[in-house]
Design an enzyme around this catalytic site. Sequence first.
Site, PDB file in Angstrom:
ATOM      1  N   MET A  95       0.818  -1.214   0.000  1.00 41.75           N
ATOM      2  CA  MET A  95       0.000   0.000   0.000  1.00 41.75           C
ATOM      3  C   MET A  95       0.846   1.257   0.000  1.00 41.75           C
ATOM      4  SD  MET A  95      -1.994  -2.572   0.957  1.00 41.75           S
ATOM      5  CE  MET A  95      -2.259  -3.005   2.669  1.00 41.75           C
ATOM      6  N   ASP A  96       1.998   1.219   0.668  1.00 42.02           N
ATOM      7  CA  ASP A  96       2.850   2.393   0.779  1.00 42.02           C
ATOM      8  C   ASP A  96       3.413   2.793  -0.582  1.00 42.02           C
ATOM      9  OD1 ASP A  96       3.618   4.287   2.611  1.00 42.02           O
ATOM     10  OD2 ASP A  96       5.294   3.154   3.422  1.00 42.02           O
ATOM     11  N   ASP A  97       4.030   1.832  -1.277  1.00 42.77           N
ATOM     12  CA  ASP A  97       4.559   2.143  -2.606  1.00 42.77           C
ATOM     13  C   ASP A  97       3.454   2.583  -3.554  1.00 42.77           C
ATOM     14  OD1 ASP A  97       7.593   1.407  -3.297  1.00 42.77           O
ATOM     15  OD2 ASP A  97       6.922   0.148  -1.650  1.00 42.77           O
ATOM     16  N   HIS A 109       0.188   8.087   4.187  1.00 40.68           N
ATOM     17  CA  HIS A 109       0.504   8.182   2.762  1.00 40.68           C
ATOM     18  C   HIS A 109      -0.717   7.867   1.904  1.00 40.68           C
ATOM     19  CE1 HIS A 109       4.984   7.385   3.856  1.00 40.68           C
ATOM     20  NE2 HIS A 109       4.664   8.662   3.954  1.00 40.68           N
TER      21      HIS A 109
END
Length: 655
Positions: free
Chosen positions: A398-400, A474
């Site tokens: 999810m972050d990328d 993010h």
Amino acid sequence: MTATTDGSTGAVPPHAPSAKESGEARPALDAAQRATALATDFLLSRQDAQGWWKGDLDTNVTMDAEDLLLRQFLGIRDERTTQAAALFIRGEQRDDGTWATFHRGPGELSTTIEGYVALRLAGDAPDDPHMAKAAEWIRAKGGIARSRVFTRIWLALFGWWKWDDLPELPPELIYFPKWFPLNIYDFGCWARQTIVPLTVVSAKRPVRPAPFPLDELHTDPAVPNPPQPLAPVASWDGVFQRLDRALHTYHKVAVPGLRKAAMRSAARWIVERQENDGCWGGIQPPAVYSVIALHLLGYDLDHPVLRAGLESLDRFAIWREDGARMIEACQSPVWDTCLATIALADAGVPADHPQLIRAADWMLAEQIVRPGDWSVRRPQLPPGGWAFEFHNDNYPDMDDTAEVVLALRRVAHPDQKRLDAAIERGVRWNVGMQSKNGAWGAFDVDNTSGFPNRLPFCDFGEVIDPPSADVTGHVVEMLAYEGRAHEPAARRGIEWLLAEQEPNGAWFGRWGVNYLYGTGSVVPALTAAGLPASHPAIRRAVNWLESTQNDDGGWGEDLRSYVDAAWVARGESTASQTGWALLAMLAAGEQESKAVERGVAWLAETQNPDGTWEEPYFTGTGFPWDFSINYHLYRQVFPLTALGRYVRGTGHEGA
């Protein structure tokens, strides 16, 4: 802005207000403009021709030691590789004979044992001063018996430790349904990829001839594993210790047919998750255990699966100019590329700059459009995420995905329909991966079971993937940028973030060190989502950041903050952590505050003439405290992002 032939800008980014234009003298502005231009030129110069950026990724010498032990186990260890690894390992040894897990950290027992054994493989004698000092320290800390399970597994492969004295985890685990406690999908993806092959290894219990004894690493060689009392039966530790004893008994009476079938199923699971480049999950630890497990099940070293696996491990090696060889635990091109793109765009590089378009093209090609392990919990969700590494289609995160979307929106791509379609897929996937509490973990949905962490086998760091403030921040920021801040998914994320704020005003950082990273991730998200700078949560965060600024104007936080509250927001100033603090302050509308000007001045004053910053300190996190990372590009992208927003008078992406 006009680019030079080498891709550099050769000029201060546009829209930078001069001191005259701003109405009053801003002492840090001129220095910030120069620093921004230098850092921009440097970062542009580091892009690969294919469009990606990747900095080195430092961890600790267990990566190098285990690489040598793997080669010893497989019978393929060569002298050149051994001596190059030994040169690196010796260079990391501290004056007291130990090895640490991060720069200027304390000696760590398991890391020191593995570093010591690797040097023994390289021919260093136990009575050499540096070796004797290490062995003495190891014995003083309780010897091999007090090391973590993974270290003792490596030693058991050569008869330096008894398999009977290790926790048991049977391969039949592969058959547990996903609703059953301790099924493999209760573990975080990194632990899952490691545990499945290790169940095969622990069932097979192989022992290769030891090239030398290790008696010097026991407090009493006659009793290498002194008995320890069990925890009370009414405690969770006591329950799982007794469960482990039952599993040891089961090992002796396991039904042969079932065990063989379980190991075959584990092998099939492993092979199905091998990436196109031969690695597993794009990270080193699962790869080494997968190679061992498959080899024990009859795969010879010339088998295409093992040959590709071993070749992929070689690609984790960085050969340094002095001849030393360092093993990266992982490689971070997608993460580095999206962060570099955001930094350059925020610094004023035009959205249609050829290098930004090249970066966007590479990121677009990296989108994952097939299901992975995440689909076990979300079977109906269409794919569309991005992973961290070059090859890791099974485990997008999810972050990328959130940061790639933010990066792509900063680029004026000639094929806007293609870009929009990719972003739509990424946003849909990210929203669909929201956990039931309204927040986001890194790789899986609702990966919050408390049982895996309690297993005696799992003492190597965090083994589950609960939602975190930094990842959630993010994702919320990305949704705000997409104009979806008022939709239910974003609102639930915002509510969760507000509830997670610490009493001091900070947020915990799961994937970066630590409260500075969490706060630097959350405040820009909340303000992008519409919270005013006057909101109490934002003011508490600003007050906390102002109170934790170092005397030199920078910010820093030591990794010990994960285990000792006295270290929270305490540490030597670093470029990346100062960048995080400034990102939060700027998002909160503090562009003209004294704290911001001092932080900007510190970045400008500590910048090298070539536009870089020195940063030996580790500011990245694999497992809080247990596994720390020095991302070499962090020292470039986060200061540049902060400087760019300061110079251009913006608080966050899209402002």
